[in-house]
Enzyme design. Structure first.
Site, mmCIF file in Angstrom:
data_model
loop_
_atom_site.group_PDB
_atom_site.id
_atom_site.type_symbol
_atom_site.label_atom_id
_atom_site.label_comp_id
_atom_site.label_asym_id
_atom_site.label_seq_id
_atom_site.Cartn_x
_atom_site.Cartn_y
_atom_site.Cartn_z
ATOM 1 N N GLU A 1 -1.351 69.555 -13.737
ATOM 2 C CA GLU A 1 -1.141 69.398 -12.286
ATOM 3 C C GLU A 1 -0.294 70.526 -11.701
ATOM 4 O O GLU A 1 0.828 70.322 -11.228
ATOM 5 C CB GLU A 1 -0.518 68.045 -11.982
ATOM 6 C CG GLU A 1 -1.467 66.903 -12.283
ATOM 7 C CD GLU A 1 -1.036 65.573 -11.693
ATOM 8 O OE1 GLU A 1 0.163 65.384 -11.473
ATOM 9 O OE2 GLU A 1 -1.905 64.734 -11.453
ATOM 10 N N GLU B 1 -7.950 62.355 -14.967
ATOM 11 C CA GLU B 1 -7.131 61.140 -14.994
ATOM 12 C C GLU B 1 -7.706 60.199 -13.946
ATOM 13 O O GLU B 1 -7.804 60.563 -12.770
ATOM 14 C CB GLU B 1 -5.676 61.453 -14.651
ATOM 15 C CG GLU B 1 -5.014 62.379 -15.654
ATOM 16 C CD GLU B 1 -3.556 62.690 -15.317
ATOM 17 O OE1 GLU B 1 -2.955 62.000 -14.472
ATOM 18 O OE2 GLU B 1 -3.023 63.653 -15.894
#
Ligand code: GAL
Length: 673
Positions: free
Chosen positions: A142, A299
């Site tokens: 991320e 995810e």
């Protein structure tokens, strides 16, 4: 087309591994992502590596026929590294190093940090490049645009500015630095924005800083990508994208990566405002549009969210499976669920996975098993891609410039885009969200909301698109700035004024107060307005911003219904070349947006289901001549309706059908010739 899970073997007792792998295999898991935070286990002391445990668990997956996607663990350098080489720690805008102990504290530009990254990545890739189960690598985790202010980054930023402008006078000219005696006499005076009063800093300088911060992250991604690729050219390489405060330019970041992957956590509490209901679809379309090809979810929502914040509501029955299938309908080919089992330690112990801490599989796990079975049955979708005839343009410059100088309270760049996406989603129309640099000629309608910062290339591109017969929608706050984020001295929408056939005489930043909007004589708007008012209980209205328009040849579609500019033009349409350019000078409510978009797509000859219940979305994937339709219920109630299509003249309607969708249910069907 497959389902996977995120797994953290380093967090579990060794005795659980075999059972976990067996259960995954049984459930139908096809791929696992692991390792992205495991640096301290892989290099417990400087230069002392231990990959034996990773060998063991990958071995178990290999035996079970489950593929492995490894994370380069660079997001979490071990504490010994920070302690011994404190220069790798990021520096905040207050000039001090950030406090370590959570994650992601490293400076992406630090040569020392990069040296350690290189070593651990080399160890990892050289070890697993011949293992058949290891199919690829996730770079870091991320990533955000690099806003670090350490001495190395100060130099890097200076270098970026020097390379861009060559001499300091050019910088002064580009930024208009005569304001407040802001003129630089030397490059050494340029550094990252320190201090708490960032909104007072020169917006031209701030836009350049944001561009630099993005480039800096993109270069870091390229550093890892190249390293991995040079050692294992067949490995798939990506990074898991998210929507954060400081977003890098997605198009640049993914340019050389194999595919986009995204962390998808739809809210478990359904939003009260109607506009947000289609947000998940918007995010998925935005991700697919980055490379204009199918993507992964790295995810995916699996349980109630919490840990550092109070917990969210749990997933309603149907949500786990439904949101996963929704991602597939929007172009995801692999959906990896976060995470296999909820952690029992660390800050995220209440960010729930598929299985709770008790290790007793429950309702959500059963739904996950069902999902795996469904996706298995959907194998024929392999190779298909979503089909869209409408595009919405996104650009990081607009995002940055709007954040640097918010125009009116409540108006955000992203929400402007979402409002248009929402209107198309409500009409059951698939949308690509793409970069202005992409090929627009394949779209029948292009919406370019809020082109606040402009450059010649983009303007020419849109001009050519409309002239050749495209339908282009422009909006308020377009043509305001040049490429240096300075105002253009020309009546708005300045560089777009010719195309739009209109100019802005004055504007009013009315904020979050609804004002009446009257449609002009155009009967279509009235008709659709009635239809939508009936279903939504709304009247046409506008808020946030009002451009008071004067037509220079464009047809007026709507006028303001109150204020001192009552009766003045708010929305126009202009015949331009073989196409049409709409200018929407205000921010309409759903009723207005849906009505206008519905008319535009009618004119463009795009068919759609005309009576989709609110909250149901319709998308299409295509492979050659085959087309699969998806209907997804975003709401927590049953949705029953007789499908009725609005088709361009001459087309036959052979899809009428009675539909019943349970909460969060997805229905797929293949179109018959
Ligand atoms: C993501 C992150 C994961 C995990 C998850 C849940 O943002 O990549 O590592 O933290 O959120 O919080």
């Amino acid at each position: 087309m497959r389902i996977g899970v995120d797994y953290y073997p380093e967090q579990w007792d060794r005795s659980l591994w075999e059972k976990d792998v067996a259960m995954m295999k049984d459930a139908g898991v096809k791929v696992v992502r692991m390792g992205e935070f495991a640096w301290s286990r892989l290099e417990p002391q400087e230069g002392k590596y231990d990959f034996s445990w990773l060998d063991e668990i990958i071995g178990l997956f290999e035996k079970a026929g489950i593929e492995v996607f490894l994370g380069a663990p660079t997001n979490t350098p071990p504490l010994w590294l920070y302690e011994k080489y404190p220069e790798v720690i990021q520096v905040g805008k207050d000039g001090s190093p950030v406090s370590i102990g959570i994650r992601g504290h490293r400076c992406l530009n630090s040569p020392v940090y990069r040296g350690f990254c290189k070593k651990i990545i080399k160890k990892m890739v050289s070890r697993y490049k011949d293992w058949t189960s290891v199919i690829g690598y996730q770079i870091d985790n991320e990533l955000e645009a690099n806003h670090c202010c350490c001495p190395v980054c100060q130099q890097e930023f200076r270098k970026f500015i020097r390379e861009k402008y060559k001499n300091i006078d050019e910088v002064n000219k580009a930024y208009g630095n005569s304001v407040w005696s802001g003129e630089y006499s030397d490059f050494s005076q340029i550094g990252p924005p320190f201090g708490p009063h960032q909104t007072w800093l020169n917006p031209s300088y701030m836009l350049d800083f944001n561009r630099y911060a993005s480039k800096s992250t993109v270069e870091y991604v390229e550093f890892q990508r190249k390293l991995i690729h040079d050692m294992d050219s067949k490995a798939l390489i990506t990074t898991n994208n998210w929507l954060c405060e400081n977003m890098p330019d997605f198009y640049d970041m993914f340019e050389k990566l194999d595919f986009v992957s995204y962390d998808n956590y739809p809210a478990t509490l359904l939003p009260e405002d109607k506009e947000s209901l289609y947000s998940h679809a918007f995010h998925l379309d935005l991700m697919r549009g980055i490379k204009e090809k199918n993507f992964w979810i790295m995810e995916q929502l699996s349980g109630p969210l919490g840990g550092w914040a109070p917990m969210s509501q749990t997933l309603q029955p149907g949500m786990l499976k439904g949101y996963s299938l929704q991602a597939i309908a929007h172009g995801a080919d692999t959906v990896v669920h976060f995470r296999w089992r909820t952690a029992v330690s660390g800050a995220e112990m209440f960010w729930h996975g598929l299985i709770d801490q008790s290790n007793v599989p429950g309702r959500r796990f059963e739904e996950f098993q069902e999902l795996c079975r469904t996706v298995d049955e959907w194998r024929e979708l392999e190779g298909s891609t979503p089909e869209s005839q409408v595009a919405i343009i996104y650009g990081s410059d607009q995002e940055y410039a709007f954040k640097i100088q918010p125009q009116v309270e409540g108006m955000h760049y992203f929400t402007q885009l979402k409002a248009y996406h929402d209107a198309f989603a409500s009409l059951g129309i698939g949308v690509d969200i793409v970069d202005a640099r992409s090929d627009l000629s394949k779209y029948k309608v292009v919406v370019a909301p809020t082109l606040f910062v402009t450059d010649r290339e983009m303007v020419d591109k849109l001009d050519a698109y409309a002239k050749r017969g495209g339908r282009l929608v422009l909006t308020n706050r377009s043509g305001v700035k040049d490429d240096n984020n300075r105002c253009i001295m020309s009546p708005l929408p300045s560089v777009f004024a010719d195309m739009a056939g209109v100019h802005v005489e004055e504007y009013d930043a009315i904020g979050k107060r609804w004002q009446k909007l009257h449609i002009s004589q155009a009967a279509w708007l009235l008709q659709d307005k009635r239809m939508w008012a009936e279903r939504q209980g709304d009247e046409l209205a506008c808020q946030l911003w009002c451009d008071i328009l004067e037509s220079d040849g464009a047809e007026v579609l709507a006028r303001y219904g109150e204020n001192f500019y009552e009766g003045r033009a708010a929305i126009t349409a202009n015949q331009y070349g073989a196409g049409e350019v709409y200018y929407v000078g205000t921010v309409m409510n759903r009723c207005g947006m849906v009505s206008l978009m519905s008319e535009i797509i009618r004119k463009a000859g795009i068919s759609h289901i005309e009576n989709l219940p609110f909250g149901v979305e319709h998308t299409v994937r295509r492979k050659g001549k085959d087309r699969w339709h998806f209907l997804f219920n975003n709401t927590s109630s049953n949705q029953e309706f007789e499908m009725r299509w609005r088709l361009p003249a001459g087309m036959r309607n052979n899809y009428d059908e009675a539909i019943c969708l349970l909460p969060f249910e997805m229905k797929m069907w293949k179109e018959e010739d």
